[in-house]
Write a protein that holds these residues in place. Sequence first.
Motif, PDB file in Angstrom:
ATOM      1  N   GLU A  51       3.054   3.027  17.980  1.00  0.00           N
ATOM      2  CA  GLU A  51       4.300   3.430  17.550  1.00  0.00           C
ATOM      3  C   GLU A  51       5.260   3.101  18.654  1.00  0.00           C
ATOM      4  N   ALA A  52       5.053   3.304  19.879  1.00  0.00           N
ATOM      5  CA  ALA A  52       6.001   3.200  21.096  1.00  0.00           C
ATOM      6  C   ALA A  52       5.226   2.805  22.230  1.00  0.00           C
ATOM      7  N   ALA A  53       6.213   2.323  23.370  1.00  0.00           N
ATOM      8  CA  ALA A  53       5.737   1.772  24.485  1.00  0.00           C
ATOM      9  C   ALA A  53       6.877   2.221  25.565  1.00  0.00           C
ATOM     10  N   LEU A  54       6.110   2.132  26.757  1.00  0.00           N
ATOM     11  CA  LEU A  54       7.126   2.282  28.077  1.00  0.00           C
ATOM     12  C   LEU A  54       7.023   1.289  29.017  1.00  0.00           C
ATOM     13  N   LEU A  55       8.081   0.862  29.752  1.00  0.00           N
ATOM     14  CA  LEU A  55       8.046  -0.042  30.764  1.00  0.00           C
ATOM     15  C   LEU A  55       7.708   0.671  31.951  1.00  0.00           C
ATOM     16  N   VAL A  56       6.770   0.539  32.697  1.00  0.00           N
ATOM     17  CA  VAL A  56       6.514   1.108  34.153  1.00  0.00           C
ATOM     18  C   VAL A  56       6.525   0.094  35.135  1.00  0.00           C
ATOM     19  N   ALA A  57       6.559   0.480  36.388  1.00  0.00           N
ATOM     20  CA  ALA A  57       6.720  -0.457  37.480  1.00  0.00           C
ATOM     21  C   ALA A  57       5.424  -1.144  37.865  1.00  0.00           C
ATOM     22  N   SER A  58       4.196  -0.572  37.569  1.00  0.00           N
ATOM     23  CA  SER A  58       3.015  -1.095  37.867  1.00  0.00           C
ATOM     24  C   SER A  58       1.974  -0.719  36.944  1.00  0.00           C
ATOM     25  N   GLY A  59       0.738  -1.624  36.847  1.00  0.00           N
ATOM     26  CA  GLY A  59      -0.516  -0.812  36.093  1.00  0.00           C
ATOM     27  C   GLY A  59      -0.733   0.168  36.889  1.00  0.00           C
ATOM     28  N   THR A  60      -1.148   0.410  37.984  1.00  0.00           N
ATOM     29  CA  THR A  60      -1.301   1.661  38.614  1.00  0.00           C
ATOM     30  C   THR A  60      -0.570   3.066  38.125  1.00  0.00           C
ATOM     31  N   MET A  61       0.962   2.712  38.062  1.00  0.00           N
ATOM     32  CA  MET A  61       1.828   3.851  37.542  1.00  0.00           C
ATOM     33  C   MET A  61       1.455   3.945  36.158  1.00  0.00           C
ATOM     34  N   GLY A  62       1.330   3.023  35.326  1.00  0.00           N
ATOM     35  CA  GLY A  62       1.073   3.169  33.736  1.00  0.00           C
ATOM     36  C   GLY A  62      -0.546   3.790  33.580  1.00  0.00           C
ATOM     37  N   ASN A  63      -1.455   3.552  34.350  1.00  0.00           N
ATOM     38  CA  ASN A  63      -2.498   4.331  34.239  1.00  0.00           C
ATOM     39  C   ASN A  63      -2.493   5.866  34.680  1.00  0.00           C
ATOM     40  N   GLU A 218       6.460   9.767  24.685  1.00  0.00           N
ATOM     41  CA  GLU A 218       7.508  10.829  25.030  1.00  0.00           C
ATOM     42  C   GLU A 218       7.099  11.615  26.283  1.00  0.00           C
ATOM     43  N   LYS A 219       5.842  12.046  26.104  1.00  0.00           N
ATOM     44  CA  LYS A 219       5.255  12.741  27.468  1.00  0.00           C
ATOM     45  C   LYS A 219       5.305  11.747  28.705  1.00  0.00           C
ATOM     46  N   ARG A 221       6.905   9.244  29.280  1.00  0.00           N
ATOM     47  CA  ARG A 221       8.353   9.019  29.794  1.00  0.00           C
ATOM     48  C   ARG A 221       8.739  10.101  30.866  1.00  0.00           C
ATOM     49  N   LYS A 222       8.333  11.162  30.500  1.00  0.00           N
ATOM     50  CA  LYS A 222       8.791  12.331  31.379  1.00  0.00           C
ATOM     51  C   LYS A 222       8.127  12.372  32.823  1.00  0.00           C
ATOM     52  N   VAL A 223       6.572  11.942  32.615  1.00  0.00           N
ATOM     53  CA  VAL A 223       5.690  12.011  33.906  1.00  0.00           C
ATOM     54  C   VAL A 223       6.109  10.753  34.550  1.00  0.00           C
ATOM     55  N   ARG A 224       6.571   9.484  33.982  1.00  0.00           N
ATOM     56  CA  ARG A 224       7.034   8.376  34.419  1.00  0.00           C
ATOM     57  C   ARG A 224       8.252   8.895  35.535  1.00  0.00           C
ATOM     58  N   LYS A 225       9.118   9.689  34.970  1.00  0.00           N
ATOM     59  CA  LYS A 225      10.300  10.157  35.806  1.00  0.00           C
ATOM     60  C   LYS A 225       9.944  11.025  36.876  1.00  0.00           C
ATOM     61  N   MET A 226       8.845  11.988  36.736  1.00  0.00           N
ATOM     62  CA  MET A 226       8.322  12.933  37.812  1.00  0.00           C
ATOM     63  C   MET A 226       7.682  11.997  38.867  1.00  0.00           C
ATOM     64  N   VAL A 227       6.958  11.115  38.754  1.00  0.00           N
ATOM     65  CA  VAL A 227       6.479  10.187  39.546  1.00  0.00           C
ATOM     66  C   VAL A 227       7.608   9.186  40.152  1.00  0.00           C
ATOM     67  N   GLY A 228       8.548   9.311  39.962  1.00  0.00           N
ATOM     68  CA  GLY A 228       9.588   8.441  40.410  1.00  0.00           C
ATOM     69  C   GLY A 228       9.974   7.051  40.153  1.00  0.00           C
ATOM     70  N   GLY A 229       9.321   7.000  38.706  1.00  0.00           N
ATOM     71  CA  GLY A 229       9.358   5.780  37.929  1.00  0.00           C
ATOM     72  C   GLY A 229      10.567   5.453  36.885  1.00  0.00           C
ATOM     73  N   GLY A 230      11.467   6.310  37.033  1.00  0.00           N
ATOM     74  CA  GLY A 230      12.511   6.183  36.350  1.00  0.00           C
ATOM     75  C   GLY A 230      13.510   4.843  36.855  1.00  0.00           C
ATOM     76  N   MET A 231      13.603   3.958  36.311  1.00  0.00           N
ATOM     77  CA  MET A 231      14.482   2.906  36.893  1.00  0.00           C
ATOM     78  C   MET A 231      15.705   2.623  36.047  1.00  0.00           C
ATOM     79  N   ARG A 232      16.707   2.196  36.771  1.00  0.00           N
ATOM     80  CA  ARG A 232      18.192   2.195  36.014  1.00  0.00           C
ATOM     81  C   ARG A 232      18.368   0.877  35.431  1.00  0.00           C
ATOM     82  N   GLN A 233      18.906  -0.109  35.894  1.00  0.00           N
ATOM     83  CA  GLN A 233      19.152  -1.341  35.153  1.00  0.00           C
ATOM     84  C   GLN A 233      17.945  -2.287  35.204  1.00  0.00           C
ATOM     85  N   ALA A 234      16.754  -1.642  34.493  1.00  0.00           N
ATOM     86  CA  ALA A 234      15.400  -2.407  34.777  1.00  0.00           C
ATOM     87  C   ALA A 234      15.465  -3.615  33.813  1.00  0.00           C
TER      88      ALA A 234
END
Length: 345
Positions: A51-63, A218-219, A221-234
């Motif tokens: 249904e949905a997907a999220l861009l993350v900085a790395s595979g480690t961050m995605g896992n 959705e969850k 996305r929030k965790v990504r922000k918490m671990v510092g993975g919210g990126m701006r002009q990504a």
Amino acid sequence: MVINLRSDTQTLPTEEMLEAMRNASLGDDVLGEDPTVNKLEKLSAEMLGKEAALLVASGTMGNLCALMSHTHPGDEVILEAESHTYYYEVGGFSALAGLSPRFVQGEHGIMSVDKIKEAIRPGDIHFPHPTLLCIENTHNRGGGTVYPVTLMDEIAQFAHKQGLKVHIDGARIFNASVALGVSVTELVKSADSVMFCLSKGLSAPIGSILAGDKGFVEKARKVRKMVGGGMRQAGIIAAAGIVALEKMVDRLSEDHAYARYIAEELIKVGGLNIDLETVQTNMVYCDTSPLKISADQFANLLKEQGLLVSAVSTDQIRLVTSRHITDKEAGEVIATIKRVIENVL
Ligand SMILES: *Cc1c(COP(=O)(O)O)cnc(C)c1O
């Protein structure tokens, strides 16, 4: 000329990627306003059938985001004993997600349903609560081995029946898909979430994707922000990711053919133990023990001759093919290894 077979992470972005990055429409992705990131996330979700997907900085961050979104601290996560999440992710599953691991020994990384049945224990006052099963496809330390679809489905079905969620560490899921001749959608349909890397054989410079249903993403996305993975002009990153998905998937079969070719030729040379059965995608693991030198020593000798490989244990080196390897490099790789072996023997 140096030939680099250390990893497919070493691939450089294509000219088309660099052009796309230069021209990308950008916005603040933390606010969901980067059109290029939104496009990549939509495309990824479609290709994975989620249904949905999220861009993350790395595979480690995605896992990590997946683990933290599926579980609560103190839960038990079931992992293959040589899995990347256990082996190469700095213990984040315990330090950051607060999870207790339970290991399943796979056959070249591939877990059987029976072994998983043994690992998932019934409720007991003494045991942590198992809530998540992770499956790595392709399995890195297993040799780049692939889970057949039927096995994936059987494992997921059993885990679900036991009340566990299923996450696929699919850093190289497109390699698995190409090797099996099965769509990625089909491969991941029974899993609750899947992570894959844009930055490996697909050649994007940065980025991985985590996908699942809307609530999960959705969850995450929030965790990504918490671990510092919210990126701006990504969108800068996403632009290359879109090219990776649109242009770089089908050609992975070339990497697989070169891995197979190199493995077969090295077996003819002799001196290294190579299990051809595990050469299913873009990796060749070679055991250096017949040469009576360590993997590190052998890797250093190859390096002196301009060939870079990874020593991944005391007696195993790993060669990984990518788009930078063509006929010329493959021939050079075999000649170099042959020369070094002859010198050692
Ligand atoms: C590379 C890899 C990852 C992690 O990716 P990074 O982008 O290096 O953090 C996760 N799982 C597997 C199986 C991998 O090979």
